[in-house]
Design a protein around this motif. Structure first.
Motif, PDB file in Angstrom:
ATOM      1  N   PRO A   1      21.044 -86.231  78.190  1.00 28.51           N
ATOM      2  CA  PRO A   1      19.943 -86.713  77.577  1.00 28.51           C
ATOM      3  C   PRO A   1      18.970 -87.663  78.247  1.00 28.51           C
ATOM      4  O   PRO A   1      19.312 -87.917  79.348  1.00 28.51           O
ATOM      5  CB  PRO A   1      20.660 -87.229  76.323  1.00 28.51           C
ATOM      6  N   GLY A   2      17.905 -87.688  77.819  1.00 28.59           N
ATOM      7  CA  GLY A   2      16.825 -88.901  78.109  1.00 28.59           C
ATOM      8  C   GLY A   2      15.836 -88.484  78.965  1.00 28.59           C
ATOM      9  O   GLY A   2      15.022 -89.288  79.530  1.00 28.59           O
ATOM     10  N   ALA A   3      15.578 -87.072  79.280  1.00 25.05           N
ATOM     11  CA  ALA A   3      14.464 -86.653  80.164  1.00 25.05           C
ATOM     12  C   ALA A   3      13.203 -86.842  79.500  1.00 25.05           C
ATOM     13  O   ALA A   3      12.866 -86.884  78.296  1.00 25.05           O
ATOM     14  CB  ALA A   3      14.585 -85.255  80.471  1.00 25.05           C
ATOM     15  N   ARG A   4      12.356 -87.384  80.128  1.00 26.54           N
ATOM     16  CA  ARG A   4      10.820 -87.597  79.814  1.00 26.54           C
ATOM     17  C   ARG A   4       9.953 -87.257  80.842  1.00 26.54           C
ATOM     18  O   ARG A   4      10.005 -87.490  82.095  1.00 26.54           O
ATOM     19  CB  ARG A   4      10.647 -89.132  79.155  1.00 26.54           C
ATOM     20  N   SER A   5       8.610 -86.752  80.658  1.00 32.17           N
ATOM     21  CA  SER A   5       7.852 -86.626  81.657  1.00 32.17           C
ATOM     22  C   SER A   5       6.639 -87.732  81.602  1.00 32.17           C
ATOM     23  O   SER A   5       6.218 -88.111  80.439  1.00 32.17           O
ATOM     24  CB  SER A   5       6.775 -85.122  81.212  1.00 32.17           C
ATOM     25  N   TYR A   6       6.170 -87.943  82.917  1.00 31.07           N
ATOM     26  CA  TYR A   6       5.127 -88.849  83.109  1.00 31.07           C
ATOM     27  C   TYR A   6       4.212 -88.474  84.271  1.00 31.07           C
ATOM     28  O   TYR A   6       4.853 -87.725  85.024  1.00 31.07           O
ATOM     29  CB  TYR A   6       5.716 -90.501  83.127  1.00 31.07           C
ATOM     30  N   LYS A   7       3.432 -89.449  84.641  1.00 28.26           N
ATOM     31  CA  LYS A   7       2.531 -88.986  85.780  1.00 28.26           C
ATOM     32  C   LYS A   7       3.258 -89.001  87.124  1.00 28.26           C
ATOM     33  O   LYS A   7       3.960 -90.000  87.364  1.00 28.26           O
ATOM     34  CB  LYS A   7       1.435 -89.993  85.864  1.00 28.26           C
ATOM     35  N   GLY A   8       3.110 -87.784  87.788  1.00 28.82           N
ATOM     36  CA  GLY A   8       4.057 -87.692  89.113  1.00 28.82           C
ATOM     37  C   GLY A   8       5.569 -87.219  88.775  1.00 28.82           C
ATOM     38  O   GLY A   8       6.352 -86.972  89.822  1.00 28.82           O
ATOM     39  N   HIS A   9       5.860 -87.335  87.572  1.00 30.15           N
ATOM     40  CA  HIS A   9       7.122 -86.768  87.231  1.00 30.15           C
ATOM     41  C   HIS A   9       7.121 -85.808  86.050  1.00 30.15           C
ATOM     42  O   HIS A   9       7.442 -86.225  84.916  1.00 30.15           O
ATOM     43  CB  HIS A   9       7.927 -87.962  86.842  1.00 30.15           C
ATOM     44  N   THR A  10       6.711 -84.628  86.642  1.00 26.63           N
ATOM     45  CA  THR A  10       6.434 -83.625  85.322  1.00 26.63           C
ATOM     46  C   THR A  10       7.553 -82.486  85.328  1.00 26.63           C
ATOM     47  O   THR A  10       7.626 -81.399  84.628  1.00 26.63           O
ATOM     48  CB  THR A  10       5.172 -82.859  85.532  1.00 26.63           C
ATOM     49  N   GLY A  11       8.531 -82.349  86.307  1.00 26.71           N
ATOM     50  CA  GLY A  11       9.447 -81.547  86.516  1.00 26.71           C
ATOM     51  C   GLY A  11       9.314 -80.136  87.012  1.00 26.71           C
ATOM     52  O   GLY A  11       7.957 -80.125  87.624  1.00 26.71           O
TER      53      GLY A  11
END
Length: 389
Positions: free
Chosen positions: A282-292
């Protein structure tokens, strides 16, 4: 053929060299989680690591004199942090720089060949002199640095040696930058390989040619065959992988995240009874520069991180833009580790092992080529001796 592995990590290069026909006698690694992974798979009888001697600790403290003469291959990936874009980039001034230790093992064992890999960051302009220094150190391992001698002064001596060649042990070294995706790995992972052959070995070797391309993948996405094969709904078929104009469409298509993990069940917190290490994190989140990593392209390079596993590089991004962490088994698939090979430790430690690893299929492609050329060189040498007698 006999081989020795340095800085083995979780075993990517070890598995690849075994697939290619080398039998690793000693595996040296300092990280206990990695050593536990190697020992656990050995002890349950996993074929590719059966019987290996795992030496946990500093590679510089291994007594290599115990090994019988005649090692064919030394392989390994010295720690990448001194050269990685995610590290401090201190190169020779970083105590984790293990290229000197690597050349010392080559000097002691005098293998017929070696395969050494590292990160693309080693080719950055700021490291140009040290990159040249590494090449010369590998070419002339007997010319060791004197006590208190700076690497710059040692570099000068190596250059002089290279243009005169007085030592008995010398290697012909080829350094090559490759993208793992071009060799069928479902991940865009750039690595520098240093491959050397002892100068008495007539190997006639060149780096294996790429087998896969972005252009071929794009073609299958444009004609619909990729989407049909995976039964993707028409509303999600708009994506096209980018391909350079000089990308070779006659090769096999790059493999995507979907190609690698599409047959795995959706992960759950309880894990899977069929697949090792397939547990929801658990705990994944997307933010600038970290989009998977997008599901219908090769993954971004998995990363171990300097102070912990970076989540952005280790997430799956689906067609609906939702993200979640890759399970350890999914990450292992992206690194082409076999499903029967267990990664030891909690998610963070297992992912760190994978983030530091050489993709098994890329390691196997390089090692197969080296193995074949060593065998051919042996045949030519044997034939020449028979003629002479």
């Amino acid at each position: 053929m006999r081989s020795v592995e340095l800085f083995a990590g979780g075993g990517g290069l070890t598995l690849g060299t075994h697939q290619a026909g080398f039998s690793t006698e000693v595996v040296a690694e300092w990280n206990r989680w990695c050593c536990d992974t190697l020992r656990e798979n050995r002890d349950v009888g996993y074929p590719l690591v059966k019987g290996i001697d795992v030496r946990e600790g500093d590679v510089r403290h291994v007594d290599w004199a115990q090994l019988p003469a005649g090692v064919d291959l030394v392989s390994g990936g010295p720690p990448c942090q001194p050269f990685s874009a995610g590290g401090k980039a201190n190169a020779a001034d970083d105590k984790r720089d293990m290229f000197p230790a690597t050349t010392e093992v080559i000097r002691r064992l005098r293998p017929r060949a070696f395969i050494i890999e590292n990160v693309r960051g080693l080719l950055r302009p700021g490291f140009s002199d040290y990159y040249s220094y590494i090449n010369l150190r590998l070419a002339h391992p007997e010319l060791v640095a004197a006590d208190g001698e700076s690497w710059g002064d040692h570099f000068d001596r190596l250059q002089s040696e290279h243009t005169s060649v007085h030592t008995d042990l010398n290697y012909k070294v080829l350094a090559t930058l490759v993208n793992a995706a071009d060799y069928g790995v479902p991940q865009q992972r750039w690595r520098v390989f240093f491959v050397g052959f002892r100068d008495d070995v007539d190997a006639e070797w060149h780096f294996p040619r790429p087998t896969h391309s972005a252009s071929a993948l794009r073609s299958t996405q444009e004609d619909g065959s990729y989407w049909e094969r995976h039964k993707v709904a028409k509303k999600h078929r708009g994506y096209r992988v980018r391909a350079a104009k000089d990308s070779d469409q006659t090769r096999e298509p790059w493999r995507t995240v979907r190609d690698a993990i599409g047959d795995l069940p959706e992960p759950t917190p309880a894990g899977s009874t069929e697949y090792l290490n397939h547990i929801y994190q658990p705990g994944a989140r997307s933010y600038k520069g970290h989009t998977g990593s997008y599901i219908d392209a090769p993954a971004k390079a998995l990363k171990a991180g300097v102070h912990g596993v970076p989540g952005g590089e280790n997430m799956l991004r689906d067609v609906d833009e939702s993200v979640r962490y890759f399970t350890v088994r999914e990450a292992a698939r992206l690194q082409t580790f076999p499903d029967g090979y267990r990664l030891h430790g909690p998610w963070t430690e297992a992912m760190r092992q994978l983030g530091n690893a050489v993709p098994v299929d890329l390691a196997a492609a390089v090692a197969h080529s080296v193995h074949d050329h060593l065998a051919a060189a042996t045949f030519r040498e044997t034939k020449a001796k028979r003629r002479a007698s």
